[in-house]
Design an enzyme around this catalytic site. Structure first.
Site, PDB file in Angstrom:
ATOM      1  N   HIS A   1       0.852  -1.187   0.000  1.00  0.00           N
ATOM      2  CA  HIS A   1       0.000   0.000   0.000  1.00  0.00           C
ATOM      3  C   HIS A   1       0.884   1.232   0.000  1.00  0.00           C
ATOM      4  CE1 HIS A   1      -3.411   2.652   0.765  1.00  0.00           C
ATOM      5  NE2 HIS A   1      -2.579   3.317   1.549  1.00  0.00           N
TER       6      HIS A   1
ATOM      7  N   ASP B   1     -15.450   1.771   7.239  1.00  0.00           N
ATOM      8  CA  ASP B   1     -14.469   2.741   6.760  1.00  0.00           C
ATOM      9  C   ASP B   1     -15.056   3.613   5.667  1.00  0.00           C
ATOM     10  OD1 ASP B   1     -11.700   3.827   6.492  1.00  0.00           O
ATOM     11  OD2 ASP B   1     -11.934   3.000   4.484  1.00  0.00           O
TER      12      ASP B   1
ATOM     13  N   ARG C   1     -15.321  12.027   7.415  1.00  0.00           N
ATOM     14  CA  ARG C   1     -14.082  12.752   7.700  1.00  0.00           C
ATOM     15  C   ARG C   1     -13.764  13.753   6.598  1.00  0.00           C
ATOM     16  NH1 ARG C   1     -10.071   8.246   7.718  1.00  0.00           N
ATOM     17  NH2 ARG C   1      -8.538   9.924   7.989  1.00  0.00           N
TER      18      ARG C   1
ATOM     19  N   SER D   1      -7.993   3.457   8.848  1.00  0.00           N
ATOM     20  CA  SER D   1      -8.675   3.415   7.557  1.00  0.00           C
ATOM     21  C   SER D   1      -7.924   2.521   6.579  1.00  0.00           C
ATOM     22  CB  SER D   1      -8.799   4.839   6.995  1.00  0.00           C
ATOM     23  OG  SER D   1      -9.350   4.826   5.698  1.00  0.00           O
TER      24      SER D   1
ATOM     25  N   LYS E   1      -8.871  -2.100   5.767  1.00  0.00           N
ATOM     26  CA  LYS E   1      -9.127  -2.687   4.442  1.00  0.00           C
ATOM     27  C   LYS E   1      -8.052  -3.704   4.084  1.00  0.00           C
ATOM     28  CE  LYS E   1      -9.403   1.308   2.244  1.00  0.00           C
ATOM     29  NZ  LYS E   1      -9.429   2.374   3.266  1.00  0.00           N
TER      30      LYS E   1
END
Length: 342
Positions: free
Chosen positions: A92, A171, A178, A193, A197
């Site tokens: 990620h 999320d 947010r 967050s 995932k």
């Protein structure tokens, strides 16, 4: 005759807001109830907004953050990758201009013997999204169901697709809130967050590419290190082998920025013709992913001998795309030569 145990009292949302506002610690059971109730629409947006703002100012300690992340994961399903024979590892990135690494990295690591289940997103702020880039390829599909994800992983070794609606739905609701309440910039909320995932997708290992610099979400080294450490801690606590690399984002990565042109540059890199900075970052992440997956292989060799390009083509085809199709071109182009060298 036995009597049923009395149900636990339902927490009061306002009490939780006050507690966090005043620097208190929220019990794990209360956090679990809070996330579940908000996902089910039983808590008003304005109340959750107030709590999120309290978290921005007061933070979450390690136990609170682990409970918060676990509750977000539990709000939906978890992808079962047990049918995938190769060791699974994902990556990620916190994003940046020209960050097309995923398009190269997933097939590169797959060509070395690991399986890469990369559930990606779309553009956020000034950064382009991996899915937006790949959708420049005619026919390519971002939306796959769980069975298709496992099939592509078994057949090709890598998949890049959208996270299904069933993964960490809490999320999705929280992030939208947010975004409109000025509560995005919170390391605990960012970390939970991302990691909710990634943990829910079922990968056994994860490498985080945390960008730092003037073009990154985290412009200074201290905050980038804190975010990286927080996410690694969450991953390890959930049983996912996790590590992080901090990489510079003071200027665009590579020479292309834009959906179709980034795809073109990614394919050129897979042919061994990529810019040095893009190749350097990609190989560093590939080596870290293979180490976590327990696979001994040289990604530079896979890039040089065509294996990575072959895996990329197979992945695009498996998701309905044509890797040989001509990509869209901008109707107007303009060359912008540099006024000086470095």
């Amino acid at each position: 005759m036995t009597t049923a145990s009395p149900a636990a009292p339902v927490p009061d949302v306002v009490d939780l807001i006050r507690a966090k506002r005043d620097g208190g610690i929220l019990p794990g059971a209360d956090i679990e109830w809070l996330i579940s109730a908000y996902t089910a629409g039983q808590i008003a947006d304005e109340q959750m907004s107030a709590l999120l703002m309290a978290i921005v100012f007061r933070g979450l300690d390690s136990d609170e953050l682990q409970a918060w992340t676990a509750a977000m994961i539990a709000s939906g399903e978890r992808l079962d990758l047990s049918a995938v024979p190769a060791p699974t590892v994902d990556k990620h990135s916190t994003g940046g201009v020209g960050d097309k690494v995923s398009l190269i990295l997933a097939p590169l690591v797959a060509s070395c013997g690991a399986a890469v289940p990369q559930l990606s997103g779309r553009g956020l702020g000034h950064t382009g999204g991996t899915l937006d880039k790949l959708e420049a390829i005619p026919g390519w599909r971002a939306s796959l169901d769980n069975a298709e994800i496992v099939r592509v992983l078994r057949e090709v070794g890598c998949v890049i697709c959208a996270a299904g609606a069933g993964l960490a739905p809490a999320d999705r609701r929280l992030y939208a809130l947010r975004d409109v309440t000025g509560t995005v910039e919170s390391i605990p909320l960012i970390a939970s967050s991302i990691m909710s995932k990634k943990i829910a997708e079922g990968t056994a290992a994860l490498v985080l590419d945390v960008k730092v610099g003037s073009g990154a979400f985290m412009p200074d080294l201290g905050s980038a290190r804190k975010l990286a450490a927080t996410m690694v801690e969450l991953g390890e606590a959930a049983g996912v082998r996790t590590s992080a690399l901090l990489t510079r984002m003071d200027e665009p990565l590579g020479r292309a920025a834009g959906n179709a042109v980034e795809v073109t540059e990614s394919v050129a890199t897979l042919r061994g013709e990529g810019p040095a900075d893009l190749v350097e970052v990609t190989l560093a992440l590939a080596r870290e992913m293979l180490t976590l997956a327990g696979v001994r292989a040289d990604p530079a060799a896979a890039l040089a001998d065509g294996r990575a390009l072959a895996a990329y083509r197979d992945m695009i085809k498996a998701q309905g795309g044509d890797p040989d199709a001509e990509l869209a071109r901008a109707p107007h182009t303009m060359a912008g030569p540099a006024r000086r060298t470095r």
